[in-house]
Write an enzyme that holds these catalytic residues in place. Sequence first.
Site, short mmCIF file in Angstrom:
data_model
loop_
_atom_site.label_atom_id
_atom_site.label_comp_id
_atom_site.label_asym_id
_atom_site.label_seq_id
_atom_site.Cartn_x
_atom_site.Cartn_y
_atom_site.Cartn_z
N HIS A 193 1.12 -1.80 0.34
CA HIS A 193 -0.41 0.31 0.07
C HIS A 193 1.06 1.47 0.01
O HIS A 193 2.21 1.50 0.79
CB HIS A 193 -0.62 -0.16 1.44
CG HIS A 193 -1.71 0.77 1.48
ND1 HIS A 193 -1.59 2.22 1.85
CD2 HIS A 193 -2.98 1.29 0.85
CE1 HIS A 193 -2.49 2.75 1.80
NE2 HIS A 193 -3.74 2.60 1.28
N SER A 204 -6.44 -1.10 -6.01
CA SER A 204 -6.61 -1.34 -4.53
C SER A 204 -7.15 -2.25 -4.45
O SER A 204 -8.01 -2.88 -5.44
CB SER A 204 -6.78 -0.62 -3.27
OG SER A 204 -8.39 -0.13 -3.97
N ASP A 233 -5.76 14.93 -6.43
CA ASP A 233 -5.81 13.61 -6.33
C ASP A 233 -7.11 12.64 -5.73
O ASP A 233 -7.32 13.81 -4.60
CB ASP A 233 -4.85 14.26 -4.54
CG ASP A 233 -4.25 12.23 -4.16
OD1 ASP A 233 -4.43 11.04 -4.79
OD2 ASP A 233 -3.71 12.30 -3.48
P1 NAI Z 1 -11.49 14.07 -1.05
O1 NAI Z 1 -12.28 13.56 -2.30
O2 NAI Z 1 -11.40 14.73 0.03
O3 NAI Z 1 -10.44 15.15 -1.93
C1 NAI Z 1 -10.83 14.79 -3.83
C2 NAI Z 1 -10.17 16.09 -4.61
O4 NAI Z 1 -10.50 17.05 -4.46
C3 NAI Z 1 -8.82 16.83 -3.99
O5 NAI Z 1 -7.68 16.83 -4.43
C4 NAI Z 1 -9.06 18.28 -2.81
O6 NAI Z 1 -7.40 19.10 -2.87
C5 NAI Z 1 -10.07 18.22 -3.74
N1 NAI Z 1 -11.38 18.74 -3.04
C6 NAI Z 1 -11.43 18.89 -1.91
N2 NAI Z 1 -11.98 20.19 -1.90
C7 NAI Z 1 -12.38 20.17 -2.59
C8 NAI Z 1 -12.50 22.00 -2.58
N3 NAI Z 1 -13.85 22.63 -2.65
N4 NAI Z 1 -12.43 22.88 -3.48
C9 NAI Z 1 -11.44 22.27 -4.82
N5 NAI Z 1 -11.64 20.96 -4.61
C10 NAI Z 1 -11.63 20.42 -3.36
O7 NAI Z 1 -10.09 12.43 -1.17
P2 NAI Z 1 -9.90 11.23 -1.37
O8 NAI Z 1 -10.89 10.79 -2.58
O9 NAI Z 1 -11.18 10.74 0.20
O10 NAI Z 1 -9.17 10.54 -1.68
C11 NAI Z 1 -8.04 10.60 -0.31
C12 NAI Z 1 -6.40 10.24 -0.58
O11 NAI Z 1 -6.86 8.35 -0.63
C13 NAI Z 1 -6.17 10.72 -1.34
O12 NAI Z 1 -4.87 11.15 -1.46
C14 NAI Z 1 -5.57 8.93 -2.28
O13 NAI Z 1 -4.79 8.68 -3.57
C15 NAI Z 1 -5.96 7.92 -1.00
N6 NAI Z 1 -6.33 6.72 -1.63
C16 NAI Z 1 -4.73 5.53 -1.43
C17 NAI Z 1 -4.99 5.07 -2.16
C18 NAI Z 1 -4.15 3.28 -1.98
O14 NAI Z 1 -4.51 2.21 -2.17
N7 NAI Z 1 -3.14 3.75 -1.98
C19 NAI Z 1 -6.17 4.42 -2.07
C20 NAI Z 1 -7.76 5.02 -2.41
C21 NAI Z 1 -7.26 6.42 -2.16
#
Ligand code: NAI
Length: 358
Positions: A120, A144, A178
Amino acid sequence: MADTVIVRPQELEQLIQQKLAAAGLTDQQAKIVAEHLVFADASGIHSHGAVRVDYYAERIAKGGMNTQPEITFEETGPSSGIVHGQNGPGQVVVLEATKYAIAMAKKSGIAAVGVSQTSHSGALSYYVKKAAQEDLIALSMCQSDSMVVPFGGKENYFGTNPIAFAAPRKDGEPVVFDMATTVQAWGKILDARSKNKEIPDTWAVDADGHPTTNPHHVHGLLPISGPKGFGLMMMVDILSGMLLGLPFGKHVSSMYQDLTKGRDLGQFILLIDPQRFTDLDNFKASVDTMVQELHETPPADGFEQVYYPGEINQLHYDKYMTEGIPIEKNIYAYLQSDTIHFNQYSRADAFAQTGSGK
Ligand code: NAI
């Protein structure tokens, strides 16, 4: 936030490093993972910060993460390659792969690098931001494990398959986007479960494939925007899994089922040198202009302003790195203790989990 404590980033990093080293990582590996997790918490991505240490420590201690990987880079062409991670710590493997890709993109203009057999890798913005800080445009995505129903289906197939993108700016940190390709993180369902709080019916489905508002009935998450998110998930899995000959879709190893074996996950990195297409300074100035114009867009009712993608995370980062990071009290207590928890995460059904995960 009564249940949180403000922790200095240096202290948080040190505590995480100590815990992961006690579980079996080398000091150097533990430092890399700790730096990454502090970045996530400081950026307000708490689903992928210190909350993960408990799970990582158990997997490391049980042998499900290789603590002595020989990470190698197989160059398959002037602008392509495969990093073999031997199921080492995801943050170590993917950081190394990103560094190889940066060097390749600077030399060849483009780098398409697959990462084969990693654990991960956490919040993907960490890696794309590093590449954009080197004046490259960056895209990264990874597979994932299966916890999302395909559009129109009632059995889980794809994972939350995230995508991250970054581009450099002239006068500021890169713009970074992201996201998981699901409406909501699995961690948010767990949070609602712990509070016995209803969830919106757009987040997940029950065992019959019907939208549910009861977090305890969740059987599968929903892709963002129906068939469109579903298509993005497929794209991520093809590029980061199938392309590398790794298990894909519902065959991707479970995060929680067997912590004694490596996960064999894949990731895909695509870096582009803007200079091969246009003048770098002009390009970076254009990104700044876009940011400025977005800021000047009148906000809709109920909104204070328009933020560019990633801006909220950057604002958190700037504040928390100077003032300290809010961390859940129970996580802080765990990090301060000498304990490594066992059998917290060995469940056959990821949806039976009570801990936090995605
Ligand atoms: P999130 O829903 O919190 O944000 C998604 C995107 O929307 C971000 O770029 C954020 O800056 C943007 N955003 C949020 N609110 C905003 C607003 N008011 N105005 C403009 N832009 C806005 O992110 P999510 O989907 O919950 O993902 C969280 C993390 O989980 C990420 O870092 C992702 O890489 C990670 N992840 C990692 C996995 C893995 O297996 N390594 C699997 C799934 C997610």
